[in-house]
Design a protein around this motif. Structure first.
Motif, mmCIF file in Angstrom:
data_model
loop_
_atom_site.group_PDB
_atom_site.id
_atom_site.type_symbol
_atom_site.label_atom_id
_atom_site.label_comp_id
_atom_site.label_asym_id
_atom_site.label_seq_id
_atom_site.Cartn_x
_atom_site.Cartn_y
_atom_site.Cartn_z
ATOM 1 N N ALA A 40 0.832 -1.205 0.000
ATOM 2 C CA ALA A 40 0.000 0.000 0.000
ATOM 3 C C ALA A 40 0.868 1.257 0.000
ATOM 4 N N VAL A 41 1.933 1.260 0.795
ATOM 5 C CA VAL A 41 2.845 2.406 0.821
ATOM 6 C C VAL A 41 3.524 2.570 -0.534
ATOM 7 N N LEU A 43 2.319 1.655 -3.406
ATOM 8 C CA LEU A 43 1.313 2.148 -4.348
ATOM 9 C C LEU A 43 1.079 3.646 -4.167
ATOM 10 N N LEU A 44 1.010 4.089 -2.907
ATOM 11 C CA LEU A 44 0.767 5.506 -2.637
ATOM 12 C C LEU A 44 1.935 6.388 -3.069
ATOM 13 N N SER A 45 3.133 5.835 -3.037
ATOM 14 C CA SER A 45 4.299 6.637 -3.419
ATOM 15 C C SER A 45 4.521 6.668 -4.933
ATOM 16 N N VAL A 54 -2.468 -1.603 -8.690
ATOM 17 C CA VAL A 54 -3.689 -1.252 -7.961
ATOM 18 C C VAL A 54 -4.495 -2.507 -7.650
#
Length: 79
Positions: A40-41, A43-45, A54
């Motif tokens: 998740a980190v 993906l967010l970065s 995703v």
């Protein structure tokens, strides 16, 4: 680990979740939680993530729902 457990235990990992009968909880194993968090980190970065990245994170989240939802259900019912 085989299919059978011959020694009684209060905490067992089964079907990808940790069942603790002493605390009456169902949770994710630490390895699964760390993997989900790191993905998740990551993906967010990412500025422009791919559809595959995703969908991978969404898949990890969906797979973790039964343990997380059950844990919240049991905890909330005691309040």
């Amino acid at each position: 680990m085989g299919k059978s457990v011959f020694i009684p235990t209060q905490c067992i990992t089964f079907s990808g979740f940790v069942f603790n009968s002493n605390e009456m909880t169902v949770s994710l194993p630490p390895t699964k939680a760390i993997k989900l968090q790191s993905k998740a980190v990551e993906l967010l970065s990412t500025l422009s993530p791919t559809m595959r990245a995703v969908s991978e994170v969404i898949g990890l989240m969906v797979v973790s729902f039964p343990g997380v939802c059950m844990d919240l259900f049991i905890t909330d019912s005691w309040k």
